[in-house]
Design a protein around this motif. Structure first.
Motif, mmCIF file in Angstrom:
data_model
loop_
_atom_site.group_PDB
_atom_site.id
_atom_site.type_symbol
_atom_site.label_atom_id
_atom_site.label_comp_id
_atom_site.label_asym_id
_atom_site.label_seq_id
_atom_site.Cartn_x
_atom_site.Cartn_y
_atom_site.Cartn_z
ATOM 1 N N PHE A 129 13.773 10.797 32.014
ATOM 2 C CA PHE A 129 14.389 11.738 31.075
ATOM 3 C C PHE A 129 13.307 12.641 30.506
ATOM 4 O O PHE A 129 12.266 12.148 30.069
ATOM 5 C CB PHE A 129 15.047 10.985 29.914
ATOM 6 C CG PHE A 129 16.346 10.332 30.254
ATOM 7 C CD1 PHE A 129 17.522 11.078 30.258
ATOM 8 C CD2 PHE A 129 16.407 8.978 30.543
ATOM 9 C CE1 PHE A 129 18.728 10.473 30.548
ATOM 10 C CE2 PHE A 129 17.607 8.371 30.839
ATOM 11 C CZ PHE A 129 18.773 9.116 30.846
ATOM 12 N N LYS A 130 13.602 13.931 30.474
ATOM 13 C CA LYS A 130 12.635 14.909 29.992
ATOM 14 C C LYS A 130 13.063 15.392 28.618
ATOM 15 O O LYS A 130 14.250 15.539 28.347
ATOM 16 C CB LYS A 130 12.613 16.086 30.973
ATOM 17 C CG LYS A 130 11.483 17.036 30.794
ATOM 18 C CD LYS A 130 11.222 17.867 32.052
ATOM 19 C CE LYS A 130 12.315 18.896 32.344
ATOM 20 N NZ LYS A 130 11.930 19.805 33.436
ATOM 21 N N THR A 131 12.100 15.637 27.734
ATOM 22 C CA THR A 131 12.422 16.290 26.467
ATOM 23 C C THR A 131 11.249 17.181 26.076
ATOM 24 O O THR A 131 10.288 17.306 26.841
ATOM 25 C CB THR A 131 12.772 15.265 25.369
ATOM 26 O OG1 THR A 131 13.303 15.958 24.228
ATOM 27 C CG2 THR A 131 11.561 14.452 24.936
ATOM 28 N N PHE A 132 11.358 17.835 24.919
ATOM 29 C CA PHE A 132 10.312 18.758 24.471
ATOM 30 C C PHE A 132 9.856 18.364 23.083
ATOM 31 O O PHE A 132 10.678 18.167 22.197
ATOM 32 C CB PHE A 132 10.818 20.202 24.476
ATOM 33 C CG PHE A 132 11.258 20.652 25.829
ATOM 34 C CD1 PHE A 132 10.338 21.179 26.728
ATOM 35 C CD2 PHE A 132 12.578 20.508 26.230
ATOM 36 C CE1 PHE A 132 10.739 21.568 27.998
ATOM 37 C CE2 PHE A 132 12.987 20.894 27.499
ATOM 38 C CZ PHE A 132 12.066 21.418 28.386
ATOM 39 N N VAL A 142 6.323 19.474 27.173
ATOM 40 C CA VAL A 142 7.194 18.534 27.877
ATOM 41 C C VAL A 142 6.754 17.102 27.629
ATOM 42 O O VAL A 142 5.562 16.813 27.566
ATOM 43 C CB VAL A 142 7.169 18.819 29.397
ATOM 44 C CG1 VAL A 142 7.661 17.620 30.199
ATOM 45 C CG2 VAL A 142 8.010 20.042 29.710
ATOM 46 N N ALA A 143 7.703 16.209 27.424
ATOM 47 C CA ALA A 143 7.395 14.779 27.355
ATOM 48 C C ALA A 143 8.519 14.026 28.058
ATOM 49 O O ALA A 143 9.595 14.582 28.296
ATOM 50 C CB ALA A 143 7.257 14.328 25.915
ATOM 51 N N LEU A 145 10.736 10.255 28.373
ATOM 52 C CA LEU A 145 11.044 8.935 27.826
ATOM 53 C C LEU A 145 10.516 7.935 28.837
ATOM 54 O O LEU A 145 10.820 8.028 30.023
ATOM 55 C CB LEU A 145 12.553 8.763 27.645
ATOM 56 C CG LEU A 145 13.268 9.822 26.804
ATOM 57 C CD1 LEU A 145 14.702 9.370 26.511
ATOM 58 C CD2 LEU A 145 12.524 10.070 25.505
ATOM 59 N N LYS B 130 16.205 16.922 22.504
ATOM 60 C CA LYS B 130 17.279 17.125 23.467
ATOM 61 C C LYS B 130 16.849 16.577 24.824
ATOM 62 O O LYS B 130 15.677 16.702 25.193
ATOM 63 C CB LYS B 130 17.540 18.622 23.592
ATOM 64 C CG LYS B 130 18.801 19.000 24.293
ATOM 65 C CD LYS B 130 19.236 20.425 23.953
ATOM 66 C CE LYS B 130 18.309 21.495 24.512
ATOM 67 N NZ LYS B 130 18.910 22.845 24.334
ATOM 68 N N THR B 131 17.780 15.996 25.570
ATOM 69 C CA THR B 131 17.481 15.621 26.949
ATOM 70 C C THR B 131 18.741 15.814 27.771
ATOM 71 O O THR B 131 19.758 16.288 27.264
ATOM 72 C CB THR B 131 16.916 14.185 27.047
ATOM 73 O OG1 THR B 131 16.424 13.959 28.377
ATOM 74 C CG2 THR B 131 17.952 13.133 26.704
#
Lengths: 442, 442
Positions: A129-132, A142-143, A145, B130-131
């Motif tokens: 899962f990508k998030t900001f 970008v980070a 989980l 958000k993801t």
């Protein structure tokens, strides 16, 4: 025998008695996520505590860690997750549904619309899962989980080794949430996108890796058996060479026979020195151990037992579930549903049941409950017939029911009923905590 | 007196002794995230267990929950988080840095480059991470990392009330990670983007809300005091009307005097019936309680004590930290660093210290350690002088040191040293578990 029907019954029990609810249920649920209700959270806490106790508290060679879910993206670059933690996906050109290429039927026809030879080329889809992080949605922020807790241990290897002053062989244990954007979650809490892991990384001299791999395979089997999984439902399955991850020279799965077939509870892997070497190279930091006795420096090998907390909880529930025919006291039989959970895992250790709602029984029942509470998770139930209340406790696995009746007013004793044998014993109120402590291992 | 300098010393101790490490440190850290090391994970577990014990185990009117971090986006629509959980942000046109509009200096000059009147108009920036869930990054698959655990309780209200058969006043307690994309995290583990909450929602008849609000303000103060926060460092600060959240008619913060000033540990809020009404309306489900005794149906009001697990851990560390001048046994004094942690919170309860590395002392020390381990989290340390080993345990708050010496071989007794008074007592090995059990509340 476990049957698909038994799965339905356990899922139903979980919903009905507050063990596990579909997440966001009032909004129609949300993509195979689940919430642990009042009894489920206690059960899962007990599973996690049993693991922590066996790994950290009872051993001198393992320490704990609780690393953050959000880590530097470079961690996932070094570990190989950014490049290779992918599933091959295809789209059906006809109905636009998406599938895992490696799970398609041999017929070549779309499992959704039946169209033949309608699939696009397979594309690699990353499961993270990508998030900001931070106020700008750009690449720098970008980070991901974490898809496993293990990397939190590897990047902290030097910090932990130095501060804990442990020498190989030693281990680091961690419990925490991980996230994988699975295309096909399912089977209740068995495969979910958000899940909890219990992982331990055991750092050993390279030459001892095979020995410790065998040791941990046996040790982990023992743990499941000790907490009530029957031997007939458990097996150790070594991976075939082509199944092995790129970082592993040997892996075995501890599998449980679920109602739908054998499924992985835990993987025990020899991860070699892959992770420490990758992170040393990527970070420029030294991730080695200097063995003073033998005057040599080496990169430890890692043996990893990695267990799913949700899967383990499900296996304990399934193994404990039984529907029995028991005497109904009127010469006939009736059905009772019972969870034969190991008392260490049972959400509630003892239920205090005043025989009736009565101004003389209620205060003494309250007093007994008050005396038990500092020692055990308890429940007090005064509604319905005593038989019905026993059944209510049986089906959530409460090992002991403590009945307060009118004799209690005279003899200062209570009736303690055993969940499994259904035998009853008269115990003095003054000795109740001691009695229950003796029955309940911790 | 707490000083900024004391903060540095505690952060340094945390790093040096394995309480808290910067996350992803070998990669230069990652945006104010932190990992709990071997001793830190035990301390934080104890803080969380103390809360759970006081909320769930010791009370008949509160049950637990463990809801998923990923919930249906509609939850955040209904709760108001999508629309209003925002910070106003401005950019400096000159240096391009971004700031919170409500945190800018009155001078109107950029705190970064000094440019005057260089800020853009404020824009609202949502604090939720958000993801995307599922294999396609489109709007239908958007999900948010929860910014608070409370909503997991509200959407499960009906499920929990029905399965636990509790009647208002009753509460639901939950411990879990939450995430907020803070623009300015800082002060070590005080304000971080990933953090752990301990929240309890207490459902009451609307007419009783004021009473329960007062009750929980006092009850929560008591909890912090009971676990060792001194009264002089703790205060209850009622919010001004303009500070109140849109859902609350009354909120008070439990504040601790951190080295940088008073800061919020916990908020106690009267959330009224706002959340249940919002979710009832959005979901079309009935979220009410039918009071049979008074033949009326109502939407319960909610009193919420919401505590940060990381902040609480930091406050306990700061309050416990002391550098003392103590006699060095040579007529002079020396400095000792000590954590006067409540024994219930101490990461290690007892350290077993064989006086020297000796083939006769080692086996008996091992035997004693083995007898203690099932009951307590312990440490065994045999390296360095005994004085140095005492200091090592003092600075991580171990309440008892158990020294095994050559007399032990004859008298089968050990010397037990108290961390705070530094007094020593000779205790028979056979009675050691009982002795320590009496000193250690649970």
């Amino acid at each position: 025998m476990a049957t698909p029907d038994q799965m339905d019954r356990v899922v139903n029990l979980c919903k009905r008695r507050g063990l596990v609810f579909p997440s966001s249920e009032i909004y129609g649920g949300f993509r195979s996520t689940w919430d642990y209700g009042p009894l489920g959270v206690e059960l899962k806490r007990n599973v996690k505590d049993a693991w922590w106790r066996s790994m950290v508290q009872l051993r001198d060679d393992i320490v704990g860690l609780d690393a953050a879910i959000l880590m530097a993206p470079k961690v996932w670059e070094a570990s190989g997750h950014l490049a290779t933690f992918t599933d091959p996906l295809v789209d059906c050109r006809s109905c636009k549904e998406r599938f895992r290429a490696d799970h398609l039927p041999g017929s070549g026809a779309c499992p959704n619309c039946g169209a033949k030879d309608s699939f696009t080329e397979a594309r690699h889809f990353n499961l993270m899962f990508k998030t900001f992080v931070g106020p700008v949605e750009d690449d720098a922020a970008v980070a991901y989980l974490r898809p496993e807790t293990a990397q939190g241990i590897f990047v902290n290897f030097a910090n932990i080794q130095t501060t804990s002053r442990k020498k190989p062989p030693f281990g680091v244990a961690q419990i925490g949430k991980s996230f994988r954007n699975e295309i096909t979650p399912g089977n209740f809490i068995f495969r979910t996108r958000e899940f909890e892991q219990m992982e331990m990384e055991y750092f050993v001299p390279p030459g001892d890796a095979d020995h410790w791999y065998e040791h941990w395979c046996q040790e982990r089997l023992r743990w499941h058996l000790d907490l009530g999984i029957p031997e007939s439902k458990l097996r150790l399955r070594p991976h075939d060479p082509e199944e092995l991850s790129h970082y592993s020279t040997a892996t075995s799965d501890v599998e449980y026979e679920f109602p739908w077939g054998w499924g992985e509870l835990e993987g025990i892997a020899n991860r070699t020195d892959f992770d420490l070497k990758q992170h040393a190279e990527s970070s420029g930091q030294e991730l080695t151990y200097f063995d003073q006795e033998n005057d040599r420096r080496y990169v430890p090998y890692v043996i990893e037992p990695a267990l799913g907390a949700d899967r383990a909880t499900l296996a304990f529930l399934l193994a404990a579930y039984e529907e029995e025919d028991v005497a109904n006291g009127k010469g006939g039989t009736e059905k009772r549903t019972v969870l034969h959970l190991d008392p260490r895992l049972a959400p509630i250790k003892a239920a205090v049941l005043p025989l009736s709602r009565n101004e003389r029984l209620t205060p003494i029942a309250e007093e007994i409950a008050g005396a038990l509470r500092p020692h055990f998770m308890i429940d007090v139930d005064s509604s319905g017939s005593i038989g019905r209340r026993y059944r209510r406790q049986d089906e959530v696995g409460t090992p002991y029911c403590v009945t307060v009746d009118f004799d209690t007013l005279d003899d200062h004793a209570v009736t303690v009923r055993d969940r499994d044998s259904m035998t009853q014993e008269r115990i003095p109120v003054d000795g109740l905590v001691t009695y229950l402590r003796e029955q309940l291992p911790w």
